[in-house]
Design a protein around this motif. Structure first.
Motif, PDB file in Angstrom:
ATOM      1  N   LYS A  51       2.903 -10.380  -3.501  1.00 43.79           N
ATOM      2  CA  LYS A  51       1.638  -9.812  -3.994  1.00 43.79           C
ATOM      3  C   LYS A  51       1.369  -8.471  -3.305  1.00 43.79           C
ATOM      4  CE  LYS A  51      -3.261 -10.917  -4.203  1.00 43.79           C
ATOM      5  NZ  LYS A  51      -4.278 -11.829  -3.715  1.00 43.79           N
ATOM      6  N   ARG A  52       1.628  -8.448  -1.971  1.00 46.83           N
ATOM      7  CA  ARG A  52       1.387  -7.214  -1.218  1.00 46.83           C
ATOM      8  C   ARG A  52       2.321  -6.099  -1.709  1.00 46.83           C
ATOM      9  NH1 ARG A  52       1.863  -3.782   2.984  1.00 46.83           N
ATOM     10  NH2 ARG A  52       0.113  -3.659   4.445  1.00 46.83           N
ATOM     11  N   ARG A  53       3.568  -6.474  -2.003  1.00 45.53           N
ATOM     12  CA  ARG A  53       4.530  -5.485  -2.474  1.00 45.53           C
ATOM     13  C   ARG A  53       4.071  -4.875  -3.802  1.00 45.53           C
ATOM     14  NH1 ARG A  53      10.894  -6.808  -3.268  1.00 45.53           N
ATOM     15  NH2 ARG A  53      11.380  -6.160  -1.147  1.00 45.53           N
TER      16      ARG A  53
ATOM     17  N   ARG B 220      -3.424   5.733   8.042  1.00 46.09           N
ATOM     18  CA  ARG B 220      -3.808   4.465   7.399  1.00 46.09           C
ATOM     19  C   ARG B 220      -3.038   3.306   8.061  1.00 46.09           C
ATOM     20  NH1 ARG B 220      -6.351   0.535   4.536  1.00 46.09           N
ATOM     21  NH2 ARG B 220      -4.903  -0.657   3.281  1.00 46.09           N
ATOM     22  N   GLU B 221      -1.778   3.514   8.361  1.00 50.83           N
ATOM     23  CA  GLU B 221      -0.973   2.462   9.001  1.00 50.83           C
ATOM     24  C   GLU B 221      -1.537   2.116  10.377  1.00 50.83           C
ATOM     25  OE1 GLU B 221       3.232   3.335   9.062  1.00 50.83           O
ATOM     26  OE2 GLU B 221       3.225   3.925   6.966  1.00 50.83           O
ATOM     27  N   GLU B 222      -1.942   3.162  11.096  1.00 48.62           N
ATOM     28  CA  GLU B 222      -2.483   2.950  12.442  1.00 48.62           C
ATOM     29  C   GLU B 222      -3.769   2.114  12.383  1.00 48.62           C
ATOM     30  OE1 GLU B 222      -2.242   6.643  14.687  1.00 48.62           O
ATOM     31  OE2 GLU B 222      -3.795   5.824  16.006  1.00 48.62           O
ATOM     32  N   GLU B 223      -4.663   2.491  11.463  1.00 51.53           N
ATOM     33  CA  GLU B 223      -5.936   1.750  11.316  1.00 51.53           C
ATOM     34  C   GLU B 223      -5.653   0.301  10.952  1.00 51.53           C
ATOM     35  OE1 GLU B 223      -8.112   5.718   9.507  1.00 51.53           O
ATOM     36  OE2 GLU B 223      -7.746   3.998   8.193  1.00 51.53           O
ATOM     37  N   LEU B 224      -4.726   0.158  10.013  1.00 45.56           N
ATOM     38  CA  LEU B 224      -4.386  -1.177   9.517  1.00 45.56           C
ATOM     39  C   LEU B 224      -3.797  -2.057  10.638  1.00 45.56           C
ATOM     40  CD1 LEU B 224      -2.595  -1.300   6.137  1.00 45.56           C
ATOM     41  CD2 LEU B 224      -1.489  -2.425   8.012  1.00 45.56           C
ATOM     42  N   LEU B 225      -2.902  -1.463  11.441  1.00 43.59           N
ATOM     43  CA  LEU B 225      -2.268  -2.232  12.520  1.00 43.59           C
ATOM     44  C   LEU B 225      -3.303  -2.636  13.564  1.00 43.59           C
ATOM     45  CD1 LEU B 225       1.092  -0.264  12.947  1.00 43.59           C
ATOM     46  CD2 LEU B 225       0.881  -2.665  12.310  1.00 43.59           C
TER      47      LEU B 225
ATOM     48  N   ILE C 275       7.031  -5.222   7.289  1.00 40.95           N
ATOM     49  CA  ILE C 275       6.341  -5.255   5.987  1.00 40.95           C
ATOM     50  C   ILE C 275       6.029  -3.830   5.507  1.00 40.95           C
ATOM     51  CG2 ILE C 275       4.187  -5.961   4.843  1.00 40.95           C
ATOM     52  CD1 ILE C 275       4.284  -8.494   6.671  1.00 40.95           C
ATOM     53  N   ILE C 276       5.542  -2.995   6.436  1.00 43.48           N
ATOM     54  CA  ILE C 276       5.186  -1.618   6.045  1.00 43.48           C
ATOM     55  C   ILE C 276       6.443  -0.817   5.702  1.00 43.48           C
ATOM     56  CG2 ILE C 276       4.162   0.552   6.865  1.00 43.48           C
ATOM     57  CD1 ILE C 276       2.150  -1.199   8.467  1.00 43.48           C
ATOM     58  N   GLU C 277       7.511  -1.033   6.475  1.00 46.86           N
ATOM     59  CA  GLU C 277       8.759  -0.311   6.161  1.00 46.86           C
ATOM     60  C   GLU C 277       9.197  -0.630   4.722  1.00 46.86           C
ATOM     61  OE1 GLU C 277      12.603  -1.669   7.530  1.00 46.86           O
ATOM     62  OE2 GLU C 277      13.096   0.360   8.178  1.00 46.86           O
ATOM     63  N   ASP C 278       9.147  -1.911   4.385  1.00 47.02           N
ATOM     64  CA  ASP C 278       9.543  -2.320   3.031  1.00 47.02           C
ATOM     65  C   ASP C 278       8.640  -1.654   2.005  1.00 47.02           C
ATOM     66  OD1 ASP C 278      10.775  -4.357   1.038  1.00 47.02           O
ATOM     67  OD2 ASP C 278       8.612  -4.582   0.786  1.00 47.02           O
ATOM     68  N   SER C 279       7.339  -1.636   2.299  1.00 43.81           N
ATOM     69  CA  SER C 279       6.405  -1.088   1.327  1.00 43.81           C
ATOM     70  C   SER C 279       6.625   0.410   1.125  1.00 43.81           C
ATOM     71  CB  SER C 279       5.001  -1.486   1.781  1.00 43.81           C
ATOM     72  OG  SER C 279       4.088  -0.485   1.662  1.00 43.81           O
ATOM     73  N   VAL C 280       6.902   1.143   2.212  1.00 42.14           N
ATOM     74  CA  VAL C 280       7.162   2.585   2.081  1.00 42.14           C
ATOM     75  C   VAL C 280       8.457   2.815   1.293  1.00 42.14           C
ATOM     76  CG1 VAL C 280       7.667   4.705   3.367  1.00 42.14           C
ATOM     77  CG2 VAL C 280       5.864   3.180   4.176  1.00 42.14           C
TER      78      VAL C 280
HETATM   79  C1  LIG Z   1       0.510   1.062   0.807  1.00 45.01           C
HETATM   80  C2  LIG Z   1       0.365   2.321   1.215  1.00 45.01           C
HETATM   81  O1  LIG Z   1       1.457   3.167   1.514  1.00 45.01           O
HETATM   82  C3  LIG Z   1       2.152   3.191   2.762  1.00 45.01           C
HETATM   83  C4  LIG Z   1       2.331   1.795   3.210  1.00 45.01           C
HETATM   84  C5  LIG Z   1       1.345   1.163   3.887  1.00 45.01           C
HETATM   85  C6  LIG Z   1       1.290  -0.334   3.939  1.00 45.01           C
HETATM   86  O2  LIG Z   1       2.276  -0.979   3.565  1.00 45.01           O
HETATM   87  O3  LIG Z   1       0.254  -0.875   4.335  1.00 45.01           O
HETATM   88  C7  LIG Z   1       0.337   1.934   4.506  1.00 45.01           C
HETATM   89  C8  LIG Z   1       0.310   3.294   4.434  1.00 45.01           C
HETATM   90  C9  LIG Z   1       1.364   4.056   3.748  1.00 45.01           C
HETATM   91  O4  LIG Z   1       2.232   4.636   4.697  1.00 45.01           O
HETATM   92  C10 LIG Z   1      -0.992   2.938   1.354  1.00 45.01           C
HETATM   93  O5  LIG Z   1      -1.066   4.150   1.491  1.00 45.01           O
HETATM   94  O6  LIG Z   1      -1.972   2.181   1.313  1.00 45.01           O
END
Ligand SMILES: C=C(O[C@@H]1C=C(C(=O)O)C=C[C@H]1O)C(=O)O
Length: 383
Positions: A23-25, A47-52, A76-81
Motif C-alpha cells: 500500500k505504501r509503495r 521530508r525524509e528527515e521529518e518522517l524518520l 523502505i524509503i530507498e525502495d520508494s525512491v
Molecule cells: C514518497 C515521497 O518521495 C520520497 C520518498 C519518501 C518516502 O518513502 O517516505 C520520502 C521523501 C522522498 O524522498 C515523498 O516525497 O513523499
C-alpha cells in the motif's frame, strides 16, 4: 499459547505487514505522479528527515528502538525512491513493447539473473532472458539486435573492478542506460546432506573465487573448477550427483538446482555487493528530477599533469567524481584509458561545458552514457 498458534499469529502479522508495504509503495507512486506534474525533484530529504524523526518518536512509545526503526525505514524509503525514479524515467522513455529481451551471464539462478529480475521488475517490464556464457557474448547479443539490453557486473566491494567488462566498454558502440547494486551472499552449495568436511572439488566463476579468496586459502587438497557462471557451477554439481563436489553461489540460485547450503558468508568483505550496469544500443536522457550519473572515457596523453588538468576541469564546474579507473589501451603499451563516473547529468549546463573543455585538452574522449543513479544515500537523523 501453543507454539503453532503463536506462529500462526506471526504469519498473519507478516501478511499484514506485506499488505501495508504494498500500500505504501502504491502511495509513493502516486506521489511520483504529483511530482512529475509539478516538476519537483523525486527525492526530498527534508521530508525524509521529518518522517524518520516522527517514526522514531512513535517507535519509542511502542518499545521499538531508534536504531531498528531507522534501519527498517531506510530500506523502505530507498525502495520508494527507486520505484519513483523508475516510473519517471519510464515515462520519459515512452512505451516499450510488451516485453524486453535481456542478455546476462549464466542462466536461471546466477547473480546476474537476479540483478536482471530486480532491475526490470521494478520497471514492470516482462523479461525474455537470454543467458550467455561470457561478457563478450552478452555485448554481442545487444550489438547484433538479438537482445535489447545487457546487464553486466562492473565492480564488487570485495574484488574491485571487473576489468573484462571495463575493457569491453572501450570498444563497443553501446551506451550505459542504467545501474543497480545487488548484494552477493556467497554460500557453499552441495547435494542435500553432503558433509562439508569431505569436499574435494569446488565449482565457481573466477570472480566468485576472487571474492572468496580468504575462505579458499583455508582449505587444503581441494580442486577448484572454473565455471562460466554460478548457474553453470550449480548445474555441474546437480549433474554429477557427487557429494564431494560443491558450488559457490547464492542460496536462492542453488535451490533451483536442488542444492543445499553447507556454509555461508564466504566473501572477503562482510558487505559484499556488486554494482551492475545496464547497456543498450540507444543512449537515454535522464529526467532532471532524478540524480544522474555520467560515465566517460578519456585518453589524456602522458605529459606531466595531464590527468590533474582534466580533473581540474571537473572541479571548476563543481562536478563530483564517483569513480576513477584506468585500463591499458590495446596496442599502446603503458598508455592508459581513464574511466570516469561523475554525479552529473550529461545535459546539464555545467557538464556540457566541462565535456567541451575536456574535448579540447584530451587526446580522446567519449561519453559511455548518462543514467539514473541508484546510489540512494540514507538520510541520517539524530535520534
Ligand atoms: C514518497 C515521497 O518521495 C520520497 C520518498 C519518501 C518516502 O518513502 O517516505 C520520502 C521523501 C522522498 O524522498 C515523498 O516525497 O513523499
Amino acid at each position: 499459547m501453543e507454539l503453532t498458534e503463536v506462529r500462526q499469529q506471526i504469519q498473519h502479522t507478516d501478511q499484514e505487514l506485506l499488505q501495508l508495504l504494498a500500500k505504501r509503495r502504491k502511495l509513493a507512486l502516486a506521489v511520483a505522479e504529483a511530482k512529475i506534474s509539478q516538476n519537483k525533484p523525486i527525492r526530498d530529504q527534508q521530508r525524509e528527515e521529518e518522517l524518520l524523526l516522527r517514526l522514531i518518536e512513535s517507535g519509542k512509545a511502542l518499545e521499538l528502538d531508534a536504531h531498528y526503526v531507522t534501519r527498517l525505514f531506510h530500506v523502505i524509503i530507498e525502495d520508494s525512491v527507486l520505484q519513483q525514479q523508475a516510473k519517471l524515467q519510464g515515462e520519459l522513455r515512452g512505451m516499450q513493447g510488451p516485453s524486453v529481451k535481456v542478455a546476462y551471464l549464466g542462466g536461471q539462478g546466477s547473480y546476474s539473473y537476479w540483478a536482471t529480475q530486480k532491475y526490470f521488475t521494478r520497471r514492470a517490464e516482462q523479461i525474455i532472458d537470454i543467458g550467455c556464457d561470457s561478457f563478450n557474448e552478452i555485448i554481442k547479443a545487444v550489438e547484433t539486435g538479438h537482445a535489447d539490453y545487457a546487464v553486466l557486473p562492473i565492480e564488487n566491494t570485495s574484488s574491485g573492478s571487473i576489468n573484462e567488462v571495463y575493457d569491453l566498454l572501450q570498444h563497443t558502440r553501446l551506451s550505459i542506460v542504467g545501474e543497480l547494486t545487488h548484494p552477493i551472499d556467497h554460500c557453499v552449495l552441495g547435494l542435500p546432506g553432503a558433509p562439508l568436511n569431505q569436499i574435494r572439488q569446488i565449482c565457481a566463476h573466477p570472480q566468485v573465487i576472487a571474492q572468496c579468496s580468504q575462505f579458499l586459502l583455508g582449505l587444503t587438497n581441494i580442486k577448484v573448477e572454473y565455471c562460466d557462471s554460478s548457474s553453470d557451477a550449480f548445474q555441474r554439481v546437480q549433474q554429477k550427483q557427487d557429494p564431494t563436489m560443491v558450488a559457490i553461489g547464492g542460496e536462492a540460485g542453488g535451490k533451483i538446482y536442488g542444492l543445499e547450503v553447507l556454509a555461508r558468508e564466504l566473501a572477503n568483505q562482510k558487505d559484499n555487493v556488486s554494482r551492475f550496469i545496464v547497456v543498450a544500443r540507444k543512449a537515454v536522457s535522464v529526467a532532471k528530477a532524478i540524480p544522474a550519473k555520467t560515465t566517460f572515457i578519456m585518453f589524456t596523453g602522458q605529459q606531466p599533469g595531464a590527468l590533474v588538468d582534466a580533473l581540474t576541469v571537473l572541479k571548476r564546474h563543481g562536478i563530483s567524481m564517483a569513480k576513477l579507473e584506468s585500463r591499458p589501451i590495446p596496442g599502446n603499451p603503458w598508455e592508459e584509458m581513464f574511466y570516469v563516473d561523475v554525479l552529473a547529468n550529461a545535459n546539464d549546463y555545467a557538464m556540457t561545458r566541462a565535456l567541451e573543455e575536456l574535448n579540447r585538452i584530451t587526446k580522446f574522449i567519449k561519453v559511455l552514457g548518462c543514467y539514473p543513479s541508484e546510489d540512494i544515500q540514507p538520510t541520517q537523523v539524530e535520534a
